[in-house]
Design a protein around this motif. Structure first.
Motif, short mmCIF file in Angstrom:
data_model
loop_
_atom_site.label_atom_id
_atom_site.label_comp_id
_atom_site.label_asym_id
_atom_site.label_seq_id
_atom_site.Cartn_x
_atom_site.Cartn_y
_atom_site.Cartn_z
N ASN A 2 -8.85 -22.89 16.13
CA ASN A 2 -7.65 -23.72 16.16
C ASN A 2 -7.81 -24.95 15.26
O ASN A 2 -6.82 -25.52 14.84
N ILE A 3 -9.05 -25.32 14.96
CA ILE A 3 -9.27 -26.39 14.00
C ILE A 3 -8.66 -25.96 12.66
O ILE A 3 -7.91 -26.72 12.03
N LEU A 4 -8.96 -24.75 12.25
CA LEU A 4 -8.44 -24.25 10.98
C LEU A 4 -6.92 -24.07 11.01
O LEU A 4 -6.24 -24.36 10.04
N VAL A 5 -6.40 -23.61 12.14
CA VAL A 5 -4.95 -23.42 12.26
C VAL A 5 -4.24 -24.79 12.19
O VAL A 5 -3.24 -24.94 11.49
N CYS A 6 -4.77 -25.78 12.89
CA CYS A 6 -4.16 -27.12 12.87
C CYS A 6 -4.25 -27.74 11.48
O CYS A 6 -3.30 -28.39 11.03
N ILE A 7 -5.37 -27.55 10.81
CA ILE A 7 -5.49 -28.06 9.45
C ILE A 7 -4.48 -27.40 8.52
O ILE A 7 -3.86 -28.05 7.68
N ALA A 8 -4.29 -26.09 8.69
CA ALA A 8 -3.30 -25.38 7.87
C ALA A 8 -1.90 -25.95 8.11
O ALA A 8 -1.13 -26.14 7.17
N ILE A 9 -1.57 -26.22 9.36
CA ILE A 9 -0.25 -26.77 9.68
C ILE A 9 -0.08 -28.15 9.08
O ILE A 9 0.96 -28.46 8.49
N LEU A 10 -1.09 -29.01 9.20
CA LEU A 10 -1.00 -30.36 8.63
C LEU A 10 -0.86 -30.32 7.12
O LEU A 10 -0.05 -31.05 6.54
N MET A 11 -1.64 -29.46 6.47
CA MET A 11 -1.55 -29.38 5.00
C MET A 11 -0.21 -28.80 4.56
O MET A 11 0.37 -29.26 3.57
N ALA A 13 2.59 -29.12 6.18
CA ALA A 13 3.59 -30.17 6.40
C ALA A 13 3.53 -31.23 5.30
O ALA A 13 4.55 -31.82 4.94
N ALA A 14 2.34 -31.46 4.76
CA ALA A 14 2.18 -32.47 3.72
C ALA A 14 2.61 -31.96 2.35
O ALA A 14 2.96 -32.76 1.48
N ALA A 15 2.60 -30.65 2.14
CA ALA A 15 2.99 -30.10 0.83
C ALA A 15 4.48 -30.29 0.61
O ALA A 15 5.28 -30.25 1.55
N THR A 16 4.85 -30.48 -0.65
CA THR A 16 6.24 -30.78 -0.95
C THR A 16 7.04 -29.59 -1.46
O THR A 16 8.25 -29.65 -1.50
N ASP A 17 6.37 -28.52 -1.90
CA ASP A 17 7.10 -27.35 -2.37
C ASP A 17 6.55 -26.08 -1.71
O ASP A 17 5.52 -26.10 -1.05
N GLY A 20 2.99 -24.91 -2.75
CA GLY A 20 1.99 -25.77 -2.13
C GLY A 20 1.78 -25.44 -0.66
O GLY A 20 0.65 -25.44 -0.16
N LYS A 21 2.86 -25.14 0.03
CA LYS A 21 2.77 -24.77 1.44
C LYS A 21 2.01 -23.46 1.63
O LYS A 21 1.18 -23.32 2.51
N VAL A 22 2.30 -22.49 0.75
CA VAL A 22 1.62 -21.19 0.84
C VAL A 22 0.13 -21.36 0.58
O VAL A 22 -0.71 -20.86 1.33
N TRP A 23 -0.24 -22.09 -0.47
CA TRP A 23 -1.65 -22.32 -0.76
C TRP A 23 -2.32 -23.15 0.33
O TRP A 23 -3.50 -22.95 0.62
N ALA A 24 -1.59 -24.06 0.92
CA ALA A 24 -2.16 -24.91 1.97
C ALA A 24 -2.52 -24.10 3.21
O ALA A 24 -3.53 -24.38 3.86
N ILE A 25 -1.72 -23.11 3.55
CA ILE A 25 -2.03 -22.33 4.75
C ILE A 25 -2.95 -21.16 4.45
O ILE A 25 -3.64 -20.67 5.35
N PHE A 26 -3.00 -20.70 3.20
CA PHE A 26 -3.76 -19.50 2.88
C PHE A 26 -5.26 -19.65 3.17
O PHE A 26 -5.85 -18.82 3.86
N PHE A 27 -5.88 -20.68 2.65
CA PHE A 27 -7.33 -20.79 2.75
C PHE A 27 -7.84 -21.06 4.17
O PHE A 27 -8.81 -20.43 4.60
#
Length: 123
Positions: A2-11, A13-17, A20-27
């Protein structure tokens, strides 16, 4: 996990396009899957599906062939077994997300939020 899941959600939310959102959640999600971690919501799907598959002799034979499982191991997948999984995984997910992501974010952004709240109150 859940650490990784929460980090994906935060990143995300911070992405503007969208890219960016897809890459933020992918890794982070890729690391969660590759690491073999368990997530309570994912298990709410996989464990009941495994219980249903255990009722089909063709699936049981394939699982025995592919993974070397015994019939006793496959039949051991029950509701009680799922509770033995759900409880520690859910507690771990709550603590992992809260202790390692939520609380640090709270302390990092606490002063900024208080300043914003005071400014909006005075306006």
């Amino acid at each position: 996990c859940n650490i990784l899941v929460c980090i994906a959600i935060l990143m995300a939310a911070a992405a503007t396009d969208i890219v960016g959102k897809v890459w933020a959640i992918f890794f982070p999600i890729m690391a969660f899957v590759v690491g073999g971690f368990e997530h309570c919501v994912a298990n709410m799907f996989y464990i009941p599906v495994g219980m249903m598959a255990a009722q089909n002799p063709a699936y049981v034979a394939k699982a025995q062939e592919a993974y070397g499982l015994t019939a006793e191991q496959i039949q051991g997948l029950t509701v009680l077994h799922s509770l033995n999984n759900f409880i520690p995984v859910t507690i771990g997910n709550i603590l992992g997300g809260m202790v390692f992501v939520g609380i640090p974010c709270y302390f990092i952004y606490k002063k900024k939020w208080q300043k914003w709240h005071e400014e909006s109150k005075n306006a």
